[in-house]
Each structure stands twice: as structure tokens, then as C-alpha cells.
Design an enzyme around this catalytic site. Sequence first.
Site, short mmCIF file in Angstrom:
data_model
loop_
_atom_site.label_atom_id
_atom_site.label_comp_id
_atom_site.label_asym_id
_atom_site.label_seq_id
_atom_site.Cartn_x
_atom_site.Cartn_y
_atom_site.Cartn_z
N HIS A 31 2.62 -2.68 4.92
CA HIS A 31 1.21 -2.60 4.57
C HIS A 31 1.09 -2.11 3.14
CE1 HIS A 31 -2.64 -0.41 4.16
NE2 HIS A 31 -3.10 -1.51 4.73
N SER A 32 0.29 -2.79 2.35
CA SER A 32 0.06 -2.42 0.97
C SER A 32 1.40 -2.38 0.24
CB SER A 32 -0.70 -1.10 0.89
OG SER A 32 -1.12 -0.84 -0.42
N PHE A 33 1.74 -1.27 -0.41
CA PHE A 33 3.01 -1.16 -1.13
C PHE A 33 4.20 -1.36 -0.20
CE2 PHE A 33 6.56 1.50 -2.67
CZ PHE A 33 6.83 0.83 -3.86
#
Length: 82
Positions: A31-33
Site C-alpha cells: 500500500h502506498s510506498f
Amino acid sequence: MTPDVDLNTHITDVLAMIESEELTGVTLVGHSFGGMVAAGVTARLRHPAVRRLICLDSPVPVDGDSIITVPPSATNSPRCAR
């Protein structure tokens, strides 16, 4: 956390866990980074331990990309399960 902790540190840690536990059929979720971490782990594995890479609101980089250079449209990459 220190300045020495970077993307490579996170990739190495996850990879070490998968290899030390001799895991197979792993589903990595980024998720995300974390998508950068999951993609890096998948790219570095010496065996097909990862069955699926799932990216939630995350770009999926190719060699040479960074979190800054990956375009926002990369979050719809076909390399990620939907």
C-alpha cells in the site's frame, strides 16, 4: 529509524523473512510506498516464492524508477492484481 534506512533496507528485510521461513505461494500486498517494497522484493527473489503481487493505491516501478519518478497512472499497472 536512521538516515541509513531506505527502500533497500525494507526490501532486504522482507526478502530475508521469505527466504528464512522458506515461504512459497506468498501474496505480497503493498500500500502506498509499500508497493515499491513489494515490487522490489518480487524482482529480487531467486525463486518463485511470490504467487501474487497486490498493489493498493500504489505505483509499481520498473528498473530505475523511484517513488518520485513513477507517474500516478502507474497505479493502474497490469503487473498488479486488481
